[in-house]
Design an enzyme around this catalytic site. Structure first.
Site, PDB file in Angstrom:
ATOM      1  N   GLU A 179       0.537  -6.323   1.888  1.00  0.00           N
ATOM      2  CA  GLU A 179       1.436  -5.190   1.698  1.00  0.00           C
ATOM      3  C   GLU A 179       2.844  -5.495   2.209  1.00  0.00           C
ATOM      4  O   GLU A 179       3.020  -5.899   3.352  1.00  0.00           O
ATOM      5  CB  GLU A 179       0.874  -3.974   2.438  1.00  0.00           C
ATOM      6  CG  GLU A 179      -0.591  -3.715   2.106  1.00  0.00           C
ATOM      7  CD  GLU A 179      -1.236  -2.686   3.032  1.00  0.00           C
ATOM      8  OE1 GLU A 179      -0.530  -1.763   3.483  1.00  0.00           O
ATOM      9  OE2 GLU A 179      -2.437  -2.823   3.309  1.00  0.00           O
ATOM     10  N   HIS A 234       1.306  -1.042  -1.023  1.00  0.00           N
ATOM     11  CA  HIS A 234      -0.039  -1.430  -0.547  1.00  0.00           C
ATOM     12  C   HIS A 234      -0.742  -2.212  -1.665  1.00  0.00           C
ATOM     13  O   HIS A 234      -1.597  -1.690  -2.383  1.00  0.00           O
ATOM     14  CB  HIS A 234      -0.796  -0.149  -0.201  1.00  0.00           C
ATOM     15  CG  HIS A 234      -2.074  -0.322   0.552  1.00  0.00           C
ATOM     16  ND1 HIS A 234      -3.130  -1.076   0.090  1.00  0.00           N
ATOM     17  CD2 HIS A 234      -2.477   0.189   1.734  1.00  0.00           C
ATOM     18  CE1 HIS A 234      -4.128  -1.000   0.965  1.00  0.00           C
ATOM     19  NE2 HIS A 234      -3.756  -0.242   1.972  1.00  0.00           N
TER      20      HIS A 234
HETATM   21  O1  TA6 Z   1      -2.999  -0.746   5.039  1.00  0.00           O
HETATM   22  C1  TA6 Z   1      -4.202  -0.923   5.708  1.00  0.00           C
HETATM   23  C2  TA6 Z   1      -4.852   0.423   5.870  1.00  0.00           C
HETATM   24  O2  TA6 Z   1      -4.054   1.278   6.613  1.00  0.00           O
HETATM   25  C3  TA6 Z   1      -6.243   0.222   6.504  1.00  0.00           C
HETATM   26  O3  TA6 Z   1      -6.297   0.649   7.823  1.00  0.00           O
HETATM   27  C4  TA6 Z   1      -7.194   0.909   5.568  1.00  0.00           C
HETATM   28  O4  TA6 Z   1      -7.641   2.097   6.016  1.00  0.00           O
HETATM   29  C5  TA6 Z   1      -6.394   0.954   4.273  1.00  0.00           C
HETATM   30  O5  TA6 Z   1      -5.036   1.001   4.589  1.00  0.00           O
HETATM   31  C6  TA6 Z   1      -6.751   1.979   3.221  1.00  0.00           C
HETATM   32  O6  TA6 Z   1      -6.350   3.265   3.569  1.00  0.00           O
HETATM   33  P1  TA6 Z   1      -6.852   4.492   2.734  1.00  0.00           P
HETATM   34  O7  TA6 Z   1      -6.166   5.685   3.312  1.00  0.00           O
HETATM   35  O8  TA6 Z   1      -6.463   4.239   1.301  1.00  0.00           O
HETATM   36  O9  TA6 Z   1      -8.337   4.534   2.900  1.00  0.00           O
END
Ligand code: TA6
Length: 334
Positions: A309, A205
């Site tokens: 990502e 990510h």
């Molecule tokens: O990868 C995108 C995502 O799944 C978004 O939906 C957003 O919520 C982000 O990741 C961050 O997730 P987190 O659990 O770190 O708040």
């Protein structure tokens, strides 16, 4: 049994990892997997040739980090918790990764930035806590060294624990190898050490730091199918060439293995992102409102980040007992 030290396992592990590196043309990465067998480089003797020491430790808030420094002047920091890269600086000192100034930097809490590892569940696509448990798991530092090509690397590993098995009843080992030249490679490997196959999602990510999100474009996604997670995951096709980010964006681009070119006009730079093993791409920016209400970013920070990502989500990986899966991401500035 020492993780990854069994000859046959290690051979397979190295083969897969080298193949993953070779698949995206990462020569330093391919070389670095041979460190155990390749001869050590000759120790330089003259002052200016002396490479900087590798593997110093640092701190980020309350978290311990491993610091990598490459002879080119580039550097990286990796929090041992979660094996999470938190900084990648070019030789000129420019920081390429975003970490929110509001992020908790505490044991057991996800860091809002850097390169969190997502495993075995992406977001809330399953019963586990969001993005799974590896990003806050305890990892060990298995090796920090320099390979014959001069790249510096750190190898982290972790495995299932009783607490993890209580949530997710599978046995596994995982490793993350971070390799730094001027470029940054991150290779995630998962091994099924149990008796049953298991499915999983995996992603790196990657929170890229950008100068001004409104001047950023992403090329390499033209024509791809994507699930729009801001609209109940409805499937659409990308018509734009290149993609720009307007408002909240949360998309899973499916089976899009091409090179991505992330152009940051305000910084006059292009980041090239290559992958192997990760066929999907997630683009995420919370937009102004959710940056504040949901993601806890500081004022205006959403304009200085874009998560791009490398992911394998659709479909999930199915890993047979005794098998390994590897995914590699390679980032460089052109
Ligand atoms: O990868 C995108 C995502 O799944 C978004 O939906 C957003 O919520 C982000 O990741 C961050 O997730 P987190 O659990 O770190 O708040």
């Amino acid at each position: 049994m020492t993780d990854f030290e069994f000859d046959s396992e290690r051979r397979l592990f190295l083969k897969r990892l080298a193949a993953a590196g070779a698949a995206i043309g990462v020569s330093g990465f391919a070389a670095c997997v041979q460190t155990k067998t390749a001869p050590e480089p000759k120790a330089p003797t003259t002052g200016s040739d002396v490479p900087p020491p590798v593997g110093a430790r640092g701190r980020l808030g309350e978290l311990e980090t491993v610091l990598l420094k490459h002879a080119s002047g580039s550097s990286a920091a990796i929090a041992i918790q979660g094996a999470q890269v938190t900084s990648w600086k070019r030789a000129n000192g420019e920081e390429m990764l975003f970490v929110s100034e509001n992020s908790p930097l505490l044991p057991g809490q996800p860091i809002r930035g850097g390169i969190p590892i997502i495993f075995p569940q992406f977001a809330s696509l399953g019963p586990l806590p969001g993005h799974g448990f590896l990003r806050t798991a305890t990892w060990e530092v298995a090796e920090v060294s320099r390979d014959p090509s001069g790249a510096v690397f750190a190898l982290f590993r972790t495995r299932d624990t009783e607490a993890i098995r209580a949530e997710w009843p599978h046995s596994f080992r995982a490793s993350l190898r971070v390799t730094l030249e001027e470029a940054l490679s991150t290779a995630l490997t998962v091994e099924n050490t149990g008796q049953e196959p298991f499915p999983f999602h995996a992603a790196l990510h990657t929170y890229l730091r950008v100068g001004d999100l409104r001047q950023v474009t992403v090329a390499g996604l033209e024509g791809a199918r994507y699930q729009d997670r801001t609209a109940k995951s409805v499937e659409r096709r990308e018509r734009r060439r290149p993609v720009s980010i307007r408002g909240e964006t949360d998309r899973i681009y499916i089976a899009r293995p091409d090179r991505l070119r992330i152009r940051d006009e305000s910084r006059q730079r292009t980041i090239l992102l290559d992958r192997a093993g990760f066929n999907d791409v997630v683009l995420w920016n919370p937009g102004e409102e959710k940056a504040r209400t949901k993601s806890g970013l500081a004022d205006g920070e959403y304009l200085t980040m874009l998560a791009v990502e490398s992911a394998q989500i659709v479909p999930p990986v199915q890993l047979a007992p005794g098998s390994l899966w590897s995914g590699v991401q390679h980032l460089r500035v052109s």
